[in-house]
Design a protein around this motif. Structure first.
Motif, short mmCIF file in Angstrom:
data_model
loop_
_atom_site.label_atom_id
_atom_site.label_comp_id
_atom_site.label_asym_id
_atom_site.label_seq_id
_atom_site.Cartn_x
_atom_site.Cartn_y
_atom_site.Cartn_z
N UNK A 47 7.16 -20.69 9.01
CA UNK A 47 7.73 -21.47 9.02
C UNK A 47 6.71 -23.03 7.99
N UNK A 48 5.80 -23.29 8.31
CA UNK A 48 5.06 -23.75 8.00
C UNK A 48 4.87 -24.16 5.89
N UNK A 49 4.58 -22.90 6.76
CA UNK A 49 3.67 -21.88 4.67
C UNK A 49 5.50 -22.35 4.15
N UNK A 50 6.58 -21.49 4.41
CA UNK A 50 7.80 -22.02 3.83
C UNK A 50 8.51 -23.15 3.18
N UNK A 51 7.96 -24.08 4.47
CA UNK A 51 8.00 -25.75 4.53
C UNK A 51 6.97 -26.06 3.61
N UNK A 52 6.06 -25.32 3.01
CA UNK A 52 5.14 -25.91 1.53
C UNK A 52 3.90 -27.35 2.64
N UNK A 95 -4.85 -22.24 3.76
CA UNK A 95 -5.60 -22.98 4.45
C UNK A 95 -4.45 -22.48 5.94
N UNK A 96 -4.06 -22.01 6.11
CA UNK A 96 -4.65 -21.33 7.42
C UNK A 96 -5.51 -20.81 7.66
N UNK A 97 -5.53 -19.52 6.80
CA UNK A 97 -6.69 -18.30 6.89
C UNK A 97 -7.68 -19.03 7.09
N UNK A 98 -7.40 -19.98 6.52
CA UNK A 98 -9.84 -20.52 6.29
C UNK A 98 -9.80 -20.78 8.02
N UNK A 99 -8.62 -21.54 8.47
CA UNK A 99 -8.82 -22.43 10.18
C UNK A 99 -9.51 -21.16 10.55
N UNK A 100 -8.37 -20.15 10.73
CA UNK A 100 -8.53 -18.52 11.47
C UNK A 100 -9.73 -18.14 10.90
N UNK A 101 -10.53 -17.88 10.19
CA UNK A 101 -11.83 -17.54 10.17
C UNK A 101 -12.98 -18.58 10.81
#
Length: 66
Positions: A16-21, A27-33
């Motif tokens: 939802x955060x991605x959809x709402x931009x 950014x989420x991927x880098x946080x997870x990595x």
């Protein structure tokens, strides 16, 4: 996004955060990595790190579910 904020969300909420931009998939991927790299030495759960593949996929268009 910092991990402390990331961990408050489930997958649906993050999508939802991605959809709402409000945040990008990259950014989420880098946080997870970053978090995986931080904890993996202790738990050895990630054997094959395919981060570059994940980064390439995160730049592709995502299905809208409609």
């Amino acid at each position: 996004m910092k991990f402390e904020e990331y961990r408050k969300h489930d997958a649906i909420s993050l999508a939802g955060l991605i959809t709402k931009r409000q945040v990008s998939a990259e950014e989420l991927l880098e946080t997870a990595i970053a978090r995986a790299e931080q904890v993996n030495p202790a738990i050895n759960a990630i054997v094959h790190k395919k981060y570059e593949r994940a980064r390439a996929r995160s730049r592709q268009a995502f299905p809208t579910g409609r």
